[in-house]
Write an enzyme that holds these catalytic residues in place. Structure first.
Site: not given
Length: 752
Positions: A481-482
């Protein structure tokens, strides 16, 4: 080199003492070396603290010299973090959503640091600071007075208001883990045992049965110090690392945070290494236990644990394995096998140090790696000094004192989210905010990871070329998700007129190539790497205080981030890996549907809890055109949120939801951050009734301060079901996003 000693029992009275009292000790019965007690004061001068941000590496510095302090003046960000007056002017009261967004940005812009990122405390867990302090003590590292003073202040500030103990995290009930480890830390930091707050904490610890009722990690650290004997620690043999990769429970299959803690722990356990004995060690032996030290059956208390520490009780399988490893395995544990295992573990540790520039994955394994280097190479080794220097990356100073953050920061994560919030408000082309956003883009450009790690397969690391970490490229651990949130921020800005094109197409493709490796067979996406082992591995979870820790799992949050990133990418690059992306996205969204609970909610693993996950899941559905009007999944998700809206328009979810997997309201009432999450969810789903959304936004706007900021409320984040963690910048980012989305959808009309 630190001496390894066999720690024996001492003579003491057989009579039990009253709760919180110490027993007498014949100190002549044990030879102990001197311990230099840190020099404490009530409080440091907060005008002397400075945060240095070097390409995302954030370290706090205390300038005792007035001339140095004058040459390096405090920034507004420094003052804000420290709780000092920032003297920001009052702004015209916001009446419309965009008024509130602009007021919020007016304040938040001033917290942007020179490299272009935002920073904040990332605290909450109360077991991180003790690992660092214990390592300092074990390695005989002097603790500077200003650090000892502010760590002391933080620990006292975060003691339980009623019983004086400490929990697993800052909002939790007192536990043996939290109380024994933080009490020990305070003693190492120089606080006397007879200090009234220490007496109170000791009494609470004794009511819970004393330190012998601590979980595995507490017993490990107390054995390192020589306060416990190693017989109380359940086995952690490094021989596990010699298992062939095809073995279903081989450590490389474990979740990254579990295996990178077990790695150094196994080396230290195998050597049964203990720090030099000091008078303080002897005192702690008398203070942390209810019964006399020499009467404790160490081996008989390996599985003793206080009920509130025992979130994930050991399974019959783990108990059986531990019994075998304690009673049978030592009879044929060959020295040559142990040597091979320790050598391989040491090589893996060196690879971790190399790949993170001695910063390590997080502040649980970092102190352990430091200690391993001290044991293997001695106190003067480059590796030890480098580790001790990098431990400072985890420290954070705030109005309560100095804490240890959950990672070395939130740099890339929060910066990417802020960019998207401004984009959602339609303000990216406003000349006022272009310099701020350009600096953010430059930071994300600098923080993209450009190469895979050396010996990637050998050290079991995930592909990372083109990725972003949660914090910095130097830390180097890519997270699905980063990568996704940073990639979205970069594409959005680089496709907006007036912004530089810093990342060429190939670097964008590299990010996509890495993202596409994260999908599991279920269609969902994990965090650091695809799931490598079966869920049955939770049966050998030895960290009793955490759940869902042994393997990677599918997460609605991570899956949504990837789905929305590849959707945005495809919009601008329709011809790159088109068929693979289409299939990936279809499987991912089907996972989102499958993960929905019967009541319409989704369980969140990284934020609290159902409110947080709903925001992501409904965004996933919206990305393929599934909205409230045409999707039963979207309808059920929205209806769940509407059912939990409070009379004041807000939403209020407690961290207890994460522990129990049931929606539980926070006792303090509506929370700004959760209200923003719910409003974003409803906006993403095109919920047909504006009234609930407007009511929620009114609550958010009503809590905005005259200078544009929002005040900190309840804790926002979570990991492993039971431990909460703070995301203070969320109180800016998500209200700004919710307000901006509403204004873009319905117009910037007055709500107040």
């Amino acid at each position: 080199m630190g001496a390894r000693k066999n720690v024996n029992g001492v003579n003491a009275s057989n009579s039990h003492t009253k709760l919180g009292e110490k027993r007498s000790l014949d100190s002549s019965s044990v030879e102990a070396t001197a311990y230099k007690k840190p020099r404490l004061s009530e409080r440091t001068d907060y005008t002397k603290w400075r945060l240095l941000d070097e390409r995302g590496r954030q370290t706090w510095h205390y300038l005792e010299d007035d001339e140095a302090a004058e040459k390096w003046p405090q920034s507004i960000a420094d003052k804000y973090f420290l709780g000092l007056p920032t003297n920001q002017a009052d702004l015209p009261k916001a009446k419309t959503p965009l008024d509130a967004v602009k007021n919020g940005l007016e304040f938040f812009e001033k917290l942007q640091l020179p490299p272009g990122n935002w920073a904040c405390e990332y605290g909450g867990p109360m077991f991180l600071l003790p690992g660092v302090v214990c390592t300092w003590y074990a390695t005989e590292t002097p603790i500077p007075p200003h650090i000892a003073t502010e760590m002391k202040n933080y620990l006292f500030a975060r003691a339980h208001p009623e019983d004086g103990g400490w929990g697993l995290h800052i909002e939790g009930d007192s536990t043996v883990f939290g109380t024994a480890m933080n009490y020990t830390s305070l003693r190492i930091l120089g606080v006397d045992a007879d200090e009234p707050r220490m007496i109170k904490a000791r009494g609470t610890l004794h009511k819970m049965g004393g330190a012998k009722n601590g979980p595995h990690w507490a017993k490990f650290w107390l054995s390192v110090l020589g306060v416990c004997q190693w017989d109380i620690v359940n086995p952690a043999p490094p021989e596990f690392w010699l298992l062939p990769d095809w073995v279903p429970f081989a450590p490389w299959r474990w979740w990254i945070h579990m295996r990178m803690v077990f790695l150094p722990m196994s080396l230290i356990w195998s050597k049964q290494w203990t720090a030099k004995l000091t008078p303080l060690t002897l005192d702690l032996r008398q203070e942390l236990f209810v019964e006399p030290y020499e009467t404790i059956n160490w081996g008989g208390n390996r599985n003793s644990i206080y009920v509130k520490d025992n979130y994930h009780p050991k399974s019959w399988l783990l108990n059986t394995a531990n019994w075998f490893l304690v009673n049978i395995y030592p009879n044929f544990r060959a020295k040559s096998l142990v040597r091979s295992a320790e050598d391989w573990v040491w090589e893996l540790l060196q690879m971790e140090d190399k790949n993170t520039n001695y910063g390590c994955l997080a502040p649980v394994n970092a102190p352990m790696n430091t200690l391993c280097c001290y044991i293997q190479e001695g106190p003067g080794a480059y590796s030890v000094q480098k580790h001790l220097d990098r431990l400072a990356d985890f420290f954070w100073v705030k109005d309560e004192g100095m804490l240890v953050n959950g990672t070395n920061g939130v740099q890339s994560w929060d910066t990417a989210f802020l960019v998207q919030a401004v984009m959602d408000a339609g303000l990216a082309e406003d000349p006022k905010w272009r310099p701020m956003l350009t600096k953010a883009l430059e930071f994300l450009d600098d923080q993209q990871i450009r190469e895979d790690v050396d010996d990637q397969a050998k050290c079991y690391r995930q592909q990372r070329k083109g990725a972003w970490a949660f914090s910095t490229a130097d830390q180097g651990y890519a997270v699905s998700d980063c990568i996704s949130e940073a990639l979205k921020a970069v594409i959005l800005l680089q496709r907006t007129p007036g912004y530089p094109q810093l990342l060429e197409d190939q670097r964008i493709f590299d990010a996509i190539d890495t993202l596409l490796t994260y999908q599991n067979k279920s269609g969902g996406c994990a965090s650091y790497e695809p799931t490598r082992g079966p869920e049955a591995l939770e049966m050998i979870n030895a960290a009793e205080v955490f759940g869902r820790i042994m393997i990677e799992y599918d997460y609605p949050e991570c899956t949504t981030a990837v789905v929305t990133a590849i959707s945005l990418f495809t919009k601008h690059y329709p011809d790159y890996r088109t068929a693979e992306i289409k299939a990936f996205k279809a499987r991912a969204v089907q996972y989102i549907r499958d993960a929905q609970y019967a009541d319409g909610s989704w369980y969140g693993s990284w934020g609290i809890c159902f409110t947080y996950a709903s925001m992501f899941a409904l965004e996933s559905l919206a990305s393929i055109g599934e909205l409230y009007q045409n999707s039963e999944f979207s309808q059920k998700g929205c209806d769940f949120l509407i059912k939990h809206q409070r009379a004041d328009g807000g939403w209020s979810e407690s961290y207890k939801s994460c522990e129990t997997s049931t929606y539980i309201e926070h006792p303090t009432g509506s929370q700004v951050v959760m209200t923003a999450w719910a409003c974003i969810s409803l906006l993403e789903a095109h919920y047909p009734d504006r009234a609930p959304i407007e009511k929620g936004l009114r609550l958010i706007m009503s809590r905005q301060q005259p200078n544009g900021e929002w005040l900190q409320e309840a804790i926002e984040g979570v990991f492993n079901k039971s431990c909460m963690i703070s995301y203070p910048n969320y109180k800016f980012i998500f209200p700004l996003k919710a307000l901006g989305m509403f204004a873009k959808r319905y117009g910037d009309n007055a709500l107040l």
